[in-house]
Design an enzyme around this catalytic site. Structure first.
Site, PDB file in Angstrom:
ATOM      1  N   HIS A  56       0.827  -1.204   0.000  1.00 51.80           N
ATOM      2  CA  HIS A  56       0.000   0.000   0.000  1.00 51.80           C
ATOM      3  C   HIS A  56       0.862   1.254   0.000  1.00 51.80           C
ATOM      4  O   HIS A  56       0.556   2.242  -0.684  1.00 51.80           O
ATOM      5  CB  HIS A  56      -0.918  -0.039   1.232  1.00 51.80           C
ATOM      6  CG  HIS A  56      -1.779   1.151   1.395  1.00 51.80           C
ATOM      7  ND1 HIS A  56      -1.626   2.053   2.434  1.00 51.80           N
ATOM      8  CD2 HIS A  56      -2.802   1.633   0.646  1.00 51.80           C
ATOM      9  CE1 HIS A  56      -2.523   3.003   2.320  1.00 51.80           C
ATOM     10  NE2 HIS A  56      -3.241   2.786   1.249  1.00 51.80           N
ATOM     11  N   GLU A  59       2.086   1.744  -3.475  1.00 47.89           N
ATOM     12  CA  GLU A  59       1.007   2.261  -4.326  1.00 47.89           C
ATOM     13  C   GLU A  59       0.942   3.785  -4.246  1.00 47.89           C
ATOM     14  O   GLU A  59       0.799   4.474  -5.265  1.00 47.89           O
ATOM     15  CB  GLU A  59      -0.318   1.646  -3.903  1.00 47.89           C
ATOM     16  CG  GLU A  59      -1.536   2.220  -4.625  1.00 47.89           C
ATOM     17  CD  GLU A  59      -2.740   2.378  -3.702  1.00 47.89           C
ATOM     18  OE1 GLU A  59      -3.336   3.470  -3.690  1.00 47.89           O
ATOM     19  OE2 GLU A  59      -3.073   1.412  -2.996  1.00 47.89           O
ATOM     20  N   GLU A 136      -4.262   8.044   7.273  1.00 50.23           N
ATOM     21  CA  GLU A 136      -5.253   7.121   6.714  1.00 50.23           C
ATOM     22  C   GLU A 136      -5.576   6.004   7.706  1.00 50.23           C
ATOM     23  O   GLU A 136      -6.741   5.612   7.864  1.00 50.23           O
ATOM     24  CB  GLU A 136      -4.711   6.531   5.406  1.00 50.23           C
ATOM     25  CG  GLU A 136      -5.709   5.692   4.630  1.00 50.23           C
ATOM     26  CD  GLU A 136      -5.142   5.208   3.303  1.00 50.23           C
ATOM     27  OE1 GLU A 136      -5.787   4.358   2.671  1.00 50.23           O
ATOM     28  OE2 GLU A 136      -4.055   5.677   2.903  1.00 50.23           O
TER      29      GLU A 136
END
Length: 418
Positions: A56, A59, A136
């Site tokens: 992640h 990404e 996040e």
């Protein structure tokens, strides 16, 4: 090689480049847009414990700049033609995609292939995105309706990668170094593990040539096989309660399910629809419509290469948790013992067929179908083949699956002021 020429007047073609990279397209002349995606068969389950969250993290970083483009260039070039880009990471794959007008497909291929294969991973960008990801993670912790599904996965899989958060945790993200991320990038982003898919008004041969010119990944010559299907260990049935000062209690009750390559997956789709897949489902009618105990209640399945989950979610007043659980368990027991009716079977099959077809009304979903079929199942079924597989599901198959699945020991995850 043409794979399918009957899906609404479209044609699906597949080419394997010498590097092992696979390119699939669906030409839909009636569309004026094209969706283009680069799908990498690497996700959070491929990470060592200390690497948790690196897929992640990567990404995020691939959008921060390449040898030819800054982060602003990447977004501005696509937005200047009215297009959009995005990406997402799952437990078994990562996807980078763009949607543009058909005439701008060469630009989209150039930009997306550039960021996937030529990211520079600047140290300053690593620190910037580290802060974004930590925010996040904190935001996710403020959403108990989402968090409870991760708590449930951990209750079933424990320390196995399938039980960990895709995003990683503060403990793994905070110390992660640029060298760790770069090493993962170059070791895992290899051509045989990648599927490129595009759908819309396009020419397959042109797409293949543009990808060949722009996607520069180390190759192995042979496409990566489907993920190994070793047995995934699961924990003994458990109850995990996380106390939080929330208005609602959020609960997930479920068990280990079946893998995505299991021949019973189409029967599972029908079972899920009838049990908790819509407003006419048994759980919705019993818990919400008849008793008003929950606003949201549904069942769902998560399927991986070698295992899966089957569960029921409900959000209710904290004082109603015991009653909701009692009703849910009673419904699961009734279905496992007595099965469904022919009328319910017909409704569940109709829901499955409708969702397949209605979910293919745009180029993005068509592109995803190609990539997932190739990457996860080893081939793309046509819409007619999918519908035929659903039609072939029998009541005996669904009831046999229910008798197996719904009698397995269940784990429970609850978040709320309990």
């Amino acid at each position: 090689m043409a794979l399918d020429s009957r899906d609404g007047g479209s044609t699906v073609r597949r080419t394997v480049l010498p590097s092992g990279l696979r390119v699939l397209t669906e030409a839909i002349p009636s569309m004026r847009s094209v969706s283009f995606g680069v799908w990498v068969g690497i996700g959070s389950r491929d990470e060592a414990p200390a690497q948790s969250g690196v897929s992640h993290f990567l990404e995020h970083l691939l959008f921060k700049g390449t040898e030819r483009r800054t982060a602003l260039d990447i977004s501005a070039e696509i937005e200047a033609v009215g297009g959009e880009t995005n990406a997402f990471t799952t437990k078994e794959y990562t996807c980078y995609y763009a949607r543009v007008l058909d005439e701008d497909l060469p630009l989209a291929i150039d930009v997306m292939c550039d960021l996937v294969s030529h990211s520079v991973l600047e140290a300053a960008d690593v620190e910037t995105e580290r802060g974004v990801i930590l925010e996040e993670i904190a935001m996710h912790d403020d959403e108990p309706g989402d968090e409870v599904h991760d708590v449930f996965a951990e209750a079933v899989y424990g320390a196995h990668p399938l039980g960990r958060l895709i995003s990683g945790t503060e403990e793994t993200i905070a110390p992660m170094t640029r060298a760790q991320i770069e090493g993962f990038y170059h070791e895992r982003y290899l051509a045989p593990a990648v599927v490129v898919a595009a759908a819309g008004n396009l020419d397959h041969d042109v797409v293949v040539e543009l990808v060949r010119q722009n996607l520069d990944l180390a190759g192995g010559g042979t496409p990566a096989p489907l993920r190994a299907t070793d047995a995934v260990p699961t924990r003994a049935a458990d109850t995990v309660v996380r106390e939080k000062d929330t208005e609602q209690a959020h609960l997930v009750l479920g068990c280990p399910g079946i893998g995505r390559l299991d021949d019973r997956r189409f029967a599972l789709g029908v079972l899920n629809n009838v049990l908790g897949g819509g407003m006419s489902s048994r759980l919705f009618q019993e818990i919400r419509e008849k008793r008003g105990l929950a606003y949201s209640v549904y069942s769902y399945s998560s399927q991986y290469a070698d295992t899966g989950l089957f569960a029921v979610y409900a959000g209710c007043a904290p004082g109603k948790v015991d009653e909701v659980l009692e009703l849910t368990r009673a419904e699961l027991a009734a279905v496992s013992a007595k099965g469904f009716t022919e009328a319910e079977l017909a409704r569940g099959k109709g829901m499955a067929k409708g969702s397949y077809v209605l979910g293919l009304e745009d180029t993005g979903s068509r592109m995803s179908r190609l990539a997932k079929g190739e990457l996860l199942y080893g081939g793309v079924l046509s819409v007619d083949e999918l519908l035929a597989r659903v039609d072939a599901v029998t009541l005996d198959q669904v009831n046999a699956l229910a008798a197996d699945l719904l009698t397995r020991p269940t784990s429970l995850a609850v978040i709320g002021p309990l």
